[in-house]
Design a protein around this motif. Sequence first.
Motif, mmCIF file in Angstrom:
data_model
loop_
_atom_site.group_PDB
_atom_site.id
_atom_site.type_symbol
_atom_site.label_atom_id
_atom_site.label_comp_id
_atom_site.label_asym_id
_atom_site.label_seq_id
_atom_site.Cartn_x
_atom_site.Cartn_y
_atom_site.Cartn_z
ATOM 1 N N SER A 233 76.742 44.006 56.074
ATOM 2 C CA SER A 233 75.735 44.558 55.212
ATOM 3 C C SER A 233 75.269 45.485 55.724
ATOM 4 O O SER A 233 75.244 45.941 56.988
ATOM 5 C CB SER A 233 74.543 43.426 55.457
ATOM 6 N N SER A 234 75.179 46.947 55.037
ATOM 7 C CA SER A 234 74.978 48.055 55.369
ATOM 8 C C SER A 234 74.153 48.993 54.625
ATOM 9 O O SER A 234 73.696 48.670 53.543
ATOM 10 C CB SER A 234 76.258 48.981 55.300
ATOM 11 N N THR A 235 73.343 49.848 55.370
ATOM 12 C CA THR A 235 72.362 50.751 54.648
ATOM 13 C C THR A 235 73.320 51.625 53.943
ATOM 14 O O THR A 235 74.519 51.713 54.142
ATOM 15 C CB THR A 235 71.570 51.633 55.728
ATOM 16 N N ILE A 236 72.557 52.025 52.681
ATOM 17 C CA ILE A 236 73.268 52.792 51.543
ATOM 18 C C ILE A 236 74.028 54.142 52.082
ATOM 19 O O ILE A 236 75.191 54.128 51.500
ATOM 20 C CB ILE A 236 72.204 53.002 50.650
ATOM 21 N N GLY A 237 73.529 54.795 52.866
ATOM 22 C CA GLY A 237 74.083 56.168 53.086
ATOM 23 C C GLY A 237 75.797 56.184 53.634
ATOM 24 O O GLY A 237 76.431 56.916 53.100
ATOM 25 N N PRO A 238 76.089 55.227 54.469
ATOM 26 C CA PRO A 238 77.394 55.261 55.039
ATOM 27 C C PRO A 238 78.300 54.753 53.855
ATOM 28 O O PRO A 238 79.666 55.079 53.833
ATOM 29 C CB PRO A 238 77.543 54.270 56.258
ATOM 30 N N VAL A 239 77.896 53.939 52.981
ATOM 31 C CA VAL A 239 78.668 53.621 51.803
ATOM 32 C C VAL A 239 78.744 54.474 50.808
ATOM 33 O O VAL A 239 79.827 55.133 50.271
ATOM 34 C CB VAL A 239 78.022 52.381 51.479
ATOM 35 N N ASP A 240 77.637 55.208 50.237
ATOM 36 C CA ASP A 240 77.684 56.071 49.366
ATOM 37 C C ASP A 240 78.438 57.653 49.730
ATOM 38 O O ASP A 240 78.923 58.133 48.768
ATOM 39 C CB ASP A 240 76.382 56.628 48.771
ATOM 40 N N ALA A 241 78.305 57.647 51.099
ATOM 41 C CA ALA A 241 79.144 58.936 51.458
ATOM 42 C C ALA A 241 80.552 58.718 51.546
ATOM 43 O O ALA A 241 81.389 59.670 52.007
ATOM 44 C CB ALA A 241 78.533 59.391 52.820
ATOM 45 N N GLY A 242 81.019 57.639 51.537
ATOM 46 C CA GLY A 242 82.286 57.388 51.642
ATOM 47 C C GLY A 242 83.012 56.979 52.878
ATOM 48 O O GLY A 242 84.119 56.647 52.942
#
Length: 214
Positions: free
Chosen positions: A31-40
Amino acid sequence: MKFSRMASLVCLLCLFPFSIPVQAADSLKISSTIGPVDAGILPLLADTFSKKTGIAISMEKAGTGKTLKKAESGTFDLVMVHARKLEDAFVAAGFGVDRRDVMYNDFVILGPAGDPAGIKGMKSAAEAFATIAKAGAPFVSRGDKSGTHVKEMDIWQAAGIQPAGAWYEVYADGAKGNKATTLYTDKKQAYTLMDRATWLTLKDTVKLVPLVEN
């Protein structure tokens, strides 16, 4: 402003399984905060890890507050978030162990290149916020108890201001993340507090520029 006041540490927390069955050895749920996912960043790490180990990784993303709330269920193996106060409370409540800093980002105050409030080059985030409020210049808040929102409210508190009024807008879709908030703020040509990584991924798309940083 001192760098430490604007730093955004992205930390990883290992979780207790509680009464929920431990995830199978061939899978890992994050489960992750959005930033590290959207930044790739997280997808790249996950893909590389899976190729090396054969362990499948699934992930869900939300603001830090919602991410930690979901993780209280015990159905995730790892959590990645960036709001130290919320992290410490999460661990103190017994929901997670082994908190580690794994990377860092930093916050910048974005605004129109014309800078109608006149904050460019200021060294204090609180002073910049106070100047924006005094000028009544449009400001967009993510407003969703995410790590970015928590940091924003810390700065307003340091400035001794409770933001309210026609100039201060809580973005209705703030829960969609920093990318969506930045794009909306750009459309409104307003100010906002944002992490540098998000701005770097959008700098060729938006007209907003960092006005207060470092």
